[in-house]
Design an enzyme around this catalytic site. Structure first.
Site, PDB file in Angstrom:
ATOM      1  N   HIS A 191      -0.546  24.990 -16.386  1.00 53.28           N
ATOM      2  CA  HIS A 191      -1.160  23.877 -16.312  1.00 53.28           C
ATOM      3  C   HIS A 191      -1.222  23.449 -17.568  1.00 53.28           C
ATOM      4  O   HIS A 191      -0.658  23.171 -18.860  1.00 53.28           O
ATOM      5  CB  HIS A 191      -2.775  24.329 -16.454  1.00 53.28           C
ATOM      6  N   ASN A 200      20.908  -8.015   9.879  1.00 52.16           N
ATOM      7  CA  ASN A 200      20.686 -10.006   9.338  1.00 52.16           C
ATOM      8  C   ASN A 200      19.624 -10.368   8.149  1.00 52.16           C
ATOM      9  O   ASN A 200      19.397 -11.253   7.440  1.00 52.16           O
ATOM     10  CB  ASN A 200      21.239 -10.753  10.693  1.00 52.16           C
TER      11      ASN A 200
END
Length: 482
Positions: A371, A236
């Protein structure tokens, strides 16, 4: 149809869910990669019902579109006005012609923890006991606020569901509560719904009134007790949503660990219901595995990684990485701090290293991009090495273009590959090159200007600076002196 296979399952999903405080309909909120109503449908499908009907109301166009996407065979009924649960079920039955022969199971669309096993137990109990209606109940540690189940002491039949505010002291001591999930005799249900009154404080048709109508007509009302009371929890608000997500995640991780997966820290690991694992996979802390992600045997992911719809091959290693719709080959290595965007495909033993981003790129077996590089719209062959700080320049401001680098190539650091361009097998490129033309196989490409040293520039342009002073001191040192 088997004895426990229901004629229909009716899912109630018409409510607005105002306590969620959201523009998204409550039943479409997600936990563990599936909407609330999607979880309920998955559980209902385990019963193999003849018909599956979802009653929609609030934001029905949005909910109906979602249902068509996740379960195209589902039928929908419209509750235009929110006139109560009894009215909603009546709308569902009208979609099926009004009267259904056989068992009708009614479930709520906001109970994502409800399992197919519990629904099978409900249907089996309903059939075995010959009930007109069977209530799914649960025993909870604290029943405050819930409707209590009152049973006949001799037969165990349900005689009443008493709301908390109306319960006596002895009834409030009862810990067995109503879940809002029921199995009905279809014909008796249709008849009883026609007798439900609206003379209550809400002016609505309550489904629970059907129980009293059937009992007063001499029919048996029974119950099936859920093994885990948490299964019946409705959502709810956002707090309950988070709690349900935690419970379901724990359930999924437990299942994975019992199947041979190592989860180093379950408290910080989150997975979706559609994630699959091979034996001996390892998941490190801070990892999220989403969508249809697959980890192969012995694959290792994390820490601090998020993978969505990504396949990770056997023995591959992924560290501190984000990946979406990527395919990582067996024994490949990714990261740390890599980003694999959609369309990335890494061959076996390939490496994508630190601060590397890839997109729509096929990187061959054994190839390394170690890299600080961007590889987009590219194909790289086997056992090549891409130098640090390389950029595959794929966009000219209007269109994307493709770059191809062959097998056994070595490209220098700080290269730009301006697509469309091809580097042939076995070719090398020099550091600092901007490659704009194709490089033949076995060639060395050098694409940079010659270095020119302008003597005395710092002293003239930056007189008195620290750099100028350092240069002056260096110029006075005898040759060869450190």
């Amino acid at each position: 149809m088997s004895a426990i296979r229901p004629a229909a399952v009716v899912v109630l999903a018409a409510g607005e869910g105002t306590r969620m405080k959201s523009a998204t309909p409550k039943v479409l909120h997600d936990i563990c990669g599936r909407s609330l109503v999607g979880h309920v449908l998955a559980a209902a499908r385990e019963l193999e019902p003849e018909n599956l009907v979802v009653v929609v109301g609030h934001a029905r166009e949005q909910v109906t579109a979602h249902l068509a996407e996740i379960d195209p065979a589902v039928r929908t009924a419209v509750q235009a006005e929110q006139n109560g649960t009894g009215h909603a079920v009546r709308m569902g039955l009208e979609e099926l012609g009004g009267v259904v022969d056989g068992t009708v199971v009614v479930v709520c669309g906001d109970t994502p923890l409800l399992s197919g096993e519990t629904l099978r137990q409900l249907a089996a109990t309903h059939t075995a006991d010959g009930n007109a209606v069977t209530v799914l109940t649960a025993e909870v540690p604290d029943a405050t606020g819930y409707g209590r189940i009152v049973r006949d002491g001799a037969s165990g039949a349900v005689t009443a569901i008493v709301e908390h505010k109306d319960a006596s002291e002895s009834q409030r001591a009862v810990r067995e509560i109503n879940s809002g999930v029921f199995a009905f005799d279809g014909r008796l249900l249709a008849d009883a719904l026609g007798k439900v009154r609206t003379d209550n404080s809400q002016g609505e048709e309550y489904l629970t009134d059907v129980l009293g109508i059937l009992r007063e007509a001499g029919h048996r009302v029974g119950a099936s007790v859920a093994a885990d009371h948490r299964e019946i929890a409705g959502i709810n608000n956002r707090v309950q949503l988070a709690e349900a997500r935690r419970i379901l995640n724990d359930r999924l991780l437990t299942r994975a660990m019992l199947a041979g997966v190592t989860v180093v820290d379950p408290a910080t690991t989150w997975i979706d219901v559609t994630v699959t694992f091979g034996q001996d996979a390892i998941v490190h802390p801070g990892t999220q595995l989403q969508g249809t992600t697959q980890l192969g045997e012995g694959a290792e992911v994390g820490p601090n990684s998020r993978l969505k719809d990504t396949r990770v091959g056997a023995g591959a290693r992924i560290d501190n990485t984000v990946a979406e719709r990527a395919d990582v080959g067996a024994q490949a290595s990714v990261g740390p701090f890599a980003y694999l965007r959609p369309g990335t495909r890494l061959g076996a033993k390939a490496k994508v290293g630190t601060y590397v981003e890839t997109k729509n790129a096929s990187i061959g077996e054994g190839t390394k991009v170690p890299h600080l590089s961007y590889v987009g719209d590219a194909t790289i062959g086997e056992y090549s090495n891409i130098g640090a700080a390389s950029v595959f320049v794929n966009y000219d401001g209007q269109d994307k273009h493709h770059t191809t680098v062959g097998s056994h190539c070595r490209t220098g650091s700080d290269n730009m590959f301006v697509a469309p361009v091809t580097v042939g097998d076995g070719a090398y490129t020099a550091a600092g090159s901007v490659i704009t033309k194709d490089v033949p196989p076995g060639s060395l490409a050098v694409a940079r200007g010659q270095q020119r040293n302008i003597e005395g520039w710092v002293a003239r342009k930056r007189p008195g600076s620290a750099a100028a002073k350092a240069a002056e001191v260096a110029s006075r040192k005898p040759e060869g002196e450190d």
